[in-house]
Design a protein around this motif. Sequence first.
Motif, short mmCIF file in Angstrom:
data_model
loop_
_atom_site.label_atom_id
_atom_site.label_comp_id
_atom_site.label_asym_id
_atom_site.label_seq_id
_atom_site.Cartn_x
_atom_site.Cartn_y
_atom_site.Cartn_z
N GLU A 274 0.94 -1.25 -0.04
CA GLU A 274 -0.09 0.03 -0.03
C GLU A 274 0.89 1.25 -0.05
O GLU A 274 0.55 2.29 -0.73
CB GLU A 274 -0.94 -0.07 1.01
CG GLU A 274 -1.98 -1.04 1.15
CD GLU A 274 -2.96 -1.25 2.52
OE1 GLU A 274 -2.38 -0.44 3.26
OE2 GLU A 274 -3.76 -1.94 2.41
N LEU A 275 2.04 1.15 0.86
CA LEU A 275 3.00 2.49 0.85
C LEU A 275 3.67 2.52 -0.50
O LEU A 275 3.57 3.66 -1.00
CB LEU A 275 3.74 2.10 1.88
CG LEU A 275 4.74 3.13 2.16
CD1 LEU A 275 3.91 4.50 2.95
CD2 LEU A 275 5.94 2.75 3.12
N LEU A 276 4.03 1.54 -1.24
CA LEU A 276 4.69 1.94 -2.47
C LEU A 276 3.69 2.18 -3.63
O LEU A 276 3.74 3.43 -4.55
CB LEU A 276 5.14 0.45 -2.86
CG LEU A 276 6.41 0.04 -1.99
CD1 LEU A 276 7.27 -1.33 -2.69
CD2 LEU A 276 7.55 0.99 -1.99
N ALA B 40 6.56 9.97 -7.05
CA ALA B 40 7.78 10.15 -6.17
C ALA B 40 8.81 8.98 -6.29
O ALA B 40 9.95 8.88 -6.14
CB ALA B 40 7.50 10.42 -4.76
N ILE B 41 8.20 7.82 -6.68
CA ILE B 41 9.13 6.47 -6.80
C ILE B 41 8.42 5.72 -8.04
O ILE B 41 7.32 6.06 -8.52
CB ILE B 41 8.98 5.42 -5.67
CG1 ILE B 41 7.60 5.17 -5.17
CG2 ILE B 41 9.40 6.30 -4.50
CD1 ILE B 41 7.49 4.15 -4.07
N VAL B 42 9.21 4.79 -8.42
CA VAL B 42 8.96 4.02 -9.54
C VAL B 42 8.88 2.43 -8.63
O VAL B 42 9.62 1.91 -8.38
CB VAL B 42 9.84 3.67 -10.75
CG1 VAL B 42 9.40 2.73 -11.72
CG2 VAL B 42 10.01 5.10 -11.43
N ALA B 43 7.45 1.81 -8.76
CA ALA B 43 7.32 0.43 -8.07
C ALA B 43 6.26 -0.40 -9.00
O ALA B 43 5.27 -0.19 -8.72
CB ALA B 43 6.87 1.03 -6.63
N ASP B 44 6.63 -0.82 -10.14
CA ASP B 44 6.08 -1.39 -11.21
C ASP B 44 5.50 -2.92 -10.56
O ASP B 44 4.39 -3.12 -10.81
CB ASP B 44 6.69 -1.84 -12.23
CG ASP B 44 7.08 -0.51 -13.24
OD1 ASP B 44 6.44 0.40 -13.08
OD2 ASP B 44 8.29 -0.38 -13.94
N ASP B 45 6.09 -3.43 -9.58
CA ASP B 45 5.45 -4.57 -9.05
C ASP B 45 5.73 -4.46 -7.68
O ASP B 45 6.60 -5.01 -6.70
CB ASP B 45 6.55 -5.77 -9.46
CG ASP B 45 5.81 -7.36 -9.28
OD1 ASP B 45 4.89 -7.04 -8.56
OD2 ASP B 45 6.44 -8.15 -9.78
N LEU C 104 8.19 -6.29 -4.75
CA LEU C 104 9.21 -5.08 -4.16
C LEU C 104 9.12 -5.27 -2.62
O LEU C 104 10.21 -5.20 -1.78
CB LEU C 104 8.98 -3.87 -4.48
CG LEU C 104 9.37 -3.48 -5.88
CD1 LEU C 104 8.79 -2.05 -6.67
CD2 LEU C 104 10.93 -3.56 -6.23
N ALA C 105 7.77 -5.58 -2.01
CA ALA C 105 7.64 -5.52 -0.72
C ALA C 105 8.25 -6.70 -0.17
O ALA C 105 8.79 -6.86 0.92
CB ALA C 105 6.08 -5.89 -0.44
N GLU C 106 8.06 -7.90 -0.86
CA GLU C 106 8.73 -9.17 -0.45
C GLU C 106 10.34 -8.86 -0.27
O GLU C 106 11.16 -9.40 0.58
CB GLU C 106 8.48 -10.29 -1.45
CG GLU C 106 7.07 -10.64 -1.29
CD GLU C 106 6.85 -11.92 -2.20
OE1 GLU C 106 7.78 -12.50 -2.67
OE2 GLU C 106 5.68 -12.47 -2.38
#
Length: 220
Positions: free
Chosen positions: A156-158, A166-171, A175-177
């Motif tokens: 949720e944060l990403l 602000a960030i790139v978080a495609d998956d 990324l959380a794991e």
Amino acid sequence: MTPRSRAGSAESERNRGGRPTAAQAGELDRRIRHAALDTLLEHGYEATSMKAIADAAGTTKPTLYTRFPTKEALFLEVLGWAIGRPDWPVPEPPEPDPADLEGALTAIAHAALTRTLHPDMIRLEQIAIGHAAAYPDLAKSTYGTGTWPRKRLVVELLTRHARTGAIVADDPGRLAELFLGLASGVAGRLASFGIVLDADERDRHLNAAVQLFLRSLRPD
């Protein structure tokens, strides 16, 4: 009242009143889980008997076996239950402020590492690792990361901060794991071999994990 007398009292009440109520059954299940966990942590898997667990829970072996036909079944149940508890071995802290990405990641990493390096969690991890080969589904059923509440927080944060650019978080799930593994995975594995980070090392580890992860999320 001794465990044996508690067991006798519980059995006599059940006999007088017929089948136990849902509340009585739930209370007995709770006692069994707590007794099994405490006994396993103190004595290990091999030295823990069903009789010892029944005595500690204030019940009888026949009653215990009606719920768990084997020690293996009880072990798997208790392991999954303990790992999934938000209040064990320490209570989970309140959810961090999602508006502060670095602060929230630091708080999540701190909570993960605190839980991982608690002596009871280290002991349970050692027991689980020692029997992973005998129970091939153990890791998948109890350590799968898909339902971790902490993983959900990171996802949720990403997702929130990726929407703002602000960030790139495609998956976010992957990324959380990776973040949780970076924050506590290596330290936990070392702890299972008796190598536990001291307070200063934990702080340095957390800071490095968070800063490395944040750098990997920066837009090009």
